[in-house]
Design a protein around this motif. Structure first.
Motif, PDB file in Angstrom:
ATOM      1  N   PRO A 174       0.825  -1.201   0.000  1.00 29.32           N
ATOM      2  CA  PRO A 174       0.000   0.000   0.000  1.00 29.32           C
ATOM      3  C   PRO A 174       0.862   1.256   0.000  1.00 29.32           C
ATOM      4  O   PRO A 174       1.970   1.274   0.528  1.00 29.32           O
ATOM      5  N   ALA A 175       0.323   2.293  -0.625  1.00 29.20           N
ATOM      6  CA  ALA A 175       1.023   3.569  -0.652  1.00 29.20           C
ATOM      7  C   ALA A 175       0.915   4.239   0.704  1.00 29.20           C
ATOM      8  O   ALA A 175       0.266   3.748   1.628  1.00 29.20           O
ATOM      9  N   ALA A 176       1.593   5.388   0.827  1.00 29.27           N
ATOM     10  CA  ALA A 176       1.569   6.122   2.087  1.00 29.27           C
ATOM     11  C   ALA A 176       0.149   6.541   2.425  1.00 29.27           C
ATOM     12  O   ALA A 176      -0.612   6.988   1.557  1.00 29.27           O
ATOM     13  N   GLN A 177      -0.207   6.381   3.692  1.00 21.95           N
ATOM     14  CA  GLN A 177      -1.534   6.730   4.164  1.00 21.95           C
ATOM     15  C   GLN A 177      -1.445   7.820   5.215  1.00 21.95           C
ATOM     16  O   GLN A 177      -0.433   7.958   5.909  1.00 21.95           O
ATOM     17  N   ALA A 178      -2.524   8.563   5.318  1.00 21.59           N
ATOM     18  CA  ALA A 178      -2.588   9.589   6.365  1.00 21.59           C
ATOM     19  C   ALA A 178      -2.692   8.910   7.725  1.00 21.59           C
ATOM     20  O   ALA A 178      -3.176   7.793   7.862  1.00 21.59           O
ATOM     21  N   LEU A 179      -2.218   9.609   8.748  1.00 14.68           N
ATOM     22  CA  LEU A 179      -2.231   9.089  10.108  1.00 14.68           C
ATOM     23  C   LEU A 179      -3.185   9.892  10.978  1.00 14.68           C
ATOM     24  O   LEU A 179      -3.416  11.084  10.740  1.00 14.68           O
ATOM     25  N   ARG A 180      -3.704   9.229  11.981  1.00 13.02           N
ATOM     26  CA  ARG A 180      -4.429   9.920  13.036  1.00 13.02           C
ATOM     27  C   ARG A 180      -3.799   9.547  14.368  1.00 13.02           C
ATOM     28  O   ARG A 180      -3.184   8.477  14.499  1.00 13.02           O
ATOM     29  N   LEU A 181      -3.941  10.434  15.342  1.00 11.31           N
ATOM     30  CA  LEU A 181      -3.220  10.297  16.607  1.00 11.31           C
ATOM     31  C   LEU A 181      -4.144  10.572  17.772  1.00 11.31           C
ATOM     32  O   LEU A 181      -5.035  11.431  17.702  1.00 11.31           O
ATOM     33  N   ALA A 182      -3.925   9.842  18.867  1.00 10.20           N
ATOM     34  CA  ALA A 182      -4.648  10.072  20.115  1.00 10.20           C
ATOM     35  C   ALA A 182      -3.676   9.923  21.274  1.00 10.20           C
ATOM     36  O   ALA A 182      -2.678   9.201  21.182  1.00 10.20           O
ATOM     37  N   VAL A 183      -3.972  10.627  22.367  1.00  6.39           N
ATOM     38  CA  VAL A 183      -3.133  10.591  23.563  1.00  6.39           C
ATOM     39  C   VAL A 183      -4.013  10.240  24.757  1.00  6.39           C
ATOM     40  O   VAL A 183      -5.119  10.786  24.907  1.00  6.39           O
ATOM     41  N   TYR A 184      -3.513   9.335  25.601  1.00 11.75           N
ATOM     42  CA  TYR A 184      -4.236   8.899  26.796  1.00 11.75           C
ATOM     43  C   TYR A 184      -3.333   9.096  28.012  1.00 11.75           C
ATOM     44  O   TYR A 184      -2.105   9.012  27.907  1.00 11.75           O
ATOM     45  N   LEU A 185      -3.958   9.334  29.171  1.00 12.12           N
ATOM     46  CA  LEU A 185      -3.210   9.607  30.399  1.00 12.12           C
ATOM     47  C   LEU A 185      -3.721   8.721  31.525  1.00 12.12           C
ATOM     48  O   LEU A 185      -4.936   8.583  31.724  1.00 12.12           O
ATOM     49  N   ASP A 186      -2.778   8.119  32.236  1.00 11.96           N
ATOM     50  CA  ASP A 186      -3.053   7.376  33.477  1.00 11.96           C
ATOM     51  C   ASP A 186      -2.201   8.034  34.560  1.00 11.96           C
ATOM     52  O   ASP A 186      -1.074   7.620  34.820  1.00 11.96           O
ATOM     53  N   ALA A 187      -2.725   9.088  35.169  1.00 19.58           N
ATOM     54  CA  ALA A 187      -1.922   9.952  36.043  1.00 19.58           C
ATOM     55  C   ALA A 187      -1.391   9.223  37.259  1.00 19.58           C
ATOM     56  O   ALA A 187      -0.285   9.510  37.724  1.00 19.58           O
ATOM     57  N   ALA A 188      -2.152   8.269  37.804  1.00 19.02           N
ATOM     58  CA  ALA A 188      -1.749   7.589  39.033  1.00 19.02           C
ATOM     59  C   ALA A 188      -1.251   6.173  38.789  1.00 19.02           C
ATOM     60  O   ALA A 188      -1.048   5.433  39.750  1.00 19.02           O
ATOM     61  N   ASN A 189      -1.062   5.791  37.531  1.00 21.63           N
ATOM     62  CA  ASN A 189      -0.619   4.435  37.193  1.00 21.63           C
ATOM     63  C   ASN A 189      -1.558   3.394  37.817  1.00 21.63           C
ATOM     64  O   ASN A 189      -1.142   2.388  38.377  1.00 21.63           O
ATOM     65  N   ALA A 190      -2.856   3.671  37.708  1.00 22.45           N
ATOM     66  CA  ALA A 190      -3.861   2.795  38.296  1.00 22.45           C
ATOM     67  C   ALA A 190      -4.499   1.872  37.270  1.00 22.45           C
ATOM     68  O   ALA A 190      -5.445   1.154  37.600  1.00 22.45           O
TER      69      ALA A 190
END
Length: 588
Positions: free
Chosen positions: A354-370
């Motif tokens: 496959p040719a180059a594809q667009a990317l999407r990004l997400a960020v998640y946080l686990d502040a207390a490592n719970a």
């Protein structure tokens, strides 16, 4: 003998498993099936636990379909109907209408000498069945090994040492600046001012999809004032470049997740505790990137003087990058055409990459490592220049910096997967994984496993005892050496103090003598000057007084003066004549 398959996991050795004696794959696997666990969960064949279990393998649709077709002796287009028995491998399974057979749902009941058939007869495992088992387990193992990008993942203990004798988090990572790698964590910056540290990968991602989870700890002695923060980078830079953007340069092409613990007054309107910055052309400046940034807030900094602070205090941040087309996997309507089994049709053999594809990004946080991920940045599409080809060539980096304020910035672990679903399953399985998996019944295998664990613990205790003794001896020797050095330095200091005292006394005496001599000379000069001035003033006063008196007396003094002079002359002549006469008379 049974065929054995090998998969490379975190340890440098390869683990083997036997294909035939695998029991049913339940959530709590039986203890007697250690060889099967060795591949599916990353446990060595001798029953010893690894530091971190492998992810549950997930077959791709094509591989799963092909394996099921062979395992269940089903024609490629066979329809599912009433319950039926399928054969062809050393297990039997029962399917119901509307239920797709899966390798995880197999009820493995091996009959002595062959395979149980639906009609009660038996037949041996043929060459095709054996090859099918080999292909299935190999695909499972390959999937499990390929899901985690091991070259970029690391976790304690850090035992890699480079040629300079410096400890590293992994062979594909290099430390820079103030970074110091210890056995259980890597400290990017100590709680000191004006420090910069980094960990930078020497190998690219090599994948078009990435799910990376960073476990870190930011802590310090400051109660109100602390900083500055750390960052996780995905850029096209092959090596670390120091800068003022949380330890890295602001001229980069890629994305960065910044954990900012200091609220800069100049950029207060852009501040977030966790911020996503994007630089598509490596020309944008810091303020421009921050003005377009997004993020969230979370308590990710720990005060070390708090009563609840411990080494377990940590936080996690996860970054997920995937092709935009990957979102269709969650939407059956957008998944494209499917065959009768509900799977996408197999790709032709001559299909191009496959040719180059667009990317999407997400960020998640686990502040207390719970173990509770909170969405920090929702999925958003990246600029066109940051596509799948860029991601495959990108490098990972972790940086931190301190300024006038400081903190300890510690890196504890980094997990990098090429499949977000496998990453999620690996996290869930690791969270539920017991330290020692319980068993049932009495068997030699169970006793052997318990004995093995006890022997492993005893070996660790012996190693720990030896290590502690070695460290204590080293500490004692270091203390003795330090005391000797201090004693020698004390003696040298005393000698230097005596020399300094002598020099001070000598300098003081010389200085006093010089000053006294100068004072005496100055006093002498001043007295003489004063006497001379007084004499001059006195003579001037006498001359003035005499002149005034003489002037007031007029010319009356002349005659008496002349008379006195005449009397003196006459007296002198008389005395001279008397002297001559007296000389002659006494024969002088």
């Amino acid at each position: 003998g049974n065929p054995r398959f090998f998969v490379r996991r975190r340890e440098p050795v390869r683990r083997a498993m036997s294909a035939a004696p695998c029991a049913a794959q339940t959530r709590r696997r039986r203890a007697s099936m250690v060889p099967c666990e060795a591949v599916l969960r990353g446990v060595p064949a001798d029953g010893a636990r690894t530091k971190r279990p492998a992810a549950r393998p997930v077959l791709s649709p094509g591989a799963s379909r092909a394996a099921d077709d062979v395992l269940f002796s089903r024609a490629p287009n066979q329809q599912q109907g009433s319950p039926q028995r399928t054969t062809g491998v050393p297990w039997t399974t029962t399917t119901t209408p509307g239920q797709q057979p899966r390798s995880d749902d197999l009820t493995r009941r091996r009959a002595p000498g062959g395979v149980s058939r639906g009609d009660g007869s038996r037949r041996g495992l043929g060459r095709a069945g054996l090859l099918a088992v080999v292909a299935l387990v190999g695909a499972v193992a390959q999937r499990a090994a390929a899901a985690e990008i091991e070259a970029l993942s690391f976790a304690a203990p850090f035992s890699v040492v480079n040629s300079q004798g410096e400890r590293q988090v992994g062979k594909a990572w290099r430390s820079s600046g103030s970074t110091s790698v210890h056995n259980n964590f890597a400290r990017l910056t100590p709680d000191r001012q004006s420090k910069k540290g980094a960990l930078w990968s020497t190998k690219s991602v090599g994948s078009t999809e990435v799910s990376a989870s960073l476990k870190f700890r930011i802590s310090g002695q400051g109660k109100k004032y602390f900083g500055d923060g750390m960052a996780l980078w995905l850029t096209d830079s092959r090596s670390y470049r120091a800068g003022d953007f949380h330890g890295s340069t602001e001229k980069f092409k890629g994305v960065g997740v910044i954990i900012d613990t200091f609220k800069n007054a100049e950029l207060l309107s852009y501040h977030k505790d966790v911020t996503l910055v994007i630089n598509a052309e490596s020309e944008a400046d810091m303020e421009e990137m921050l003005s377009a940034s997004v993020g969230c807030n979370g308590d990710v900094r720990y005060h070390e003087d708090r009563g609840d602070f411990s080494i377990a205090s940590a936080s996690r941040v996860k970054v997920v990058l995937e092709p935009v087309d990957a979102s269709s996997a969650d939407d059956p309507a957008a998944a494209g055409p499917q065959d009768d089994d509900g799977r996408p049709p197999a790709k032709p053999k001559d299909a191009r990459a496959p040719a180059a594809q667009a990317l999407r990004l997400a960020v998640y946080l686990d502040a207390a490592n719970a173990g509770e991920w909170r969405e920090c940045v929702a999925f958003r599409e990246l600029p066109a220049s940051l596509d799948t080809q860029w991601l495959a060539r990108a490098y990972l980096g972790i940086t931190a910096s301190t300024g006038q304020l400081a903190d300890n910035h510690d890196v504890l672990a980094l997990e990098v997967f090429s499949d977000k679903q496998v990453h999620l399953e690996a996290e869930q399985e690791m969270a539920e994984e017991p330290k020692f998996e319980p068993g049932s019944g009495l068997s030699e295998t169970r006793f052997a496993r318990i004995e093995g664990e006890i022997n492993a613990l005893l070996a660790k205790f012996e190693h720990l005892e030896h290590h502690l003794e070695h460290e204590l001896v080293a500490v004692d020797d270091h203390v003795r050496t330090t005391i000797d050095k201090l004693a020698k330095q004390e003696q040298g200091a005393e000698k230097r103090i005596e020399v300094l005292e002598q020099q001070v006394v000598s300098n003081v005496e010389e200085s006093l003598s010089d000053r006294i001599a100068k004072l005496e000379q100055a006093m002498r000069d001043a007295v003489q000057k004063r006497i001379k001035q007084t004499e001059q003033q006195t003579l001037a006063t006498i001359s003035t007084t005499v002149a005034e008196k003489l002037k007031g007396a007029g010319g009356g003094w002349t005659k008496p003066f002349l008379f006195l002079v005449l009397v003196d002359v006459v007296a002198a002549i008389a005395v001279y004549k008397w002297y001559v006469k007296f000389k002659k008379s006494h024969l002088l």
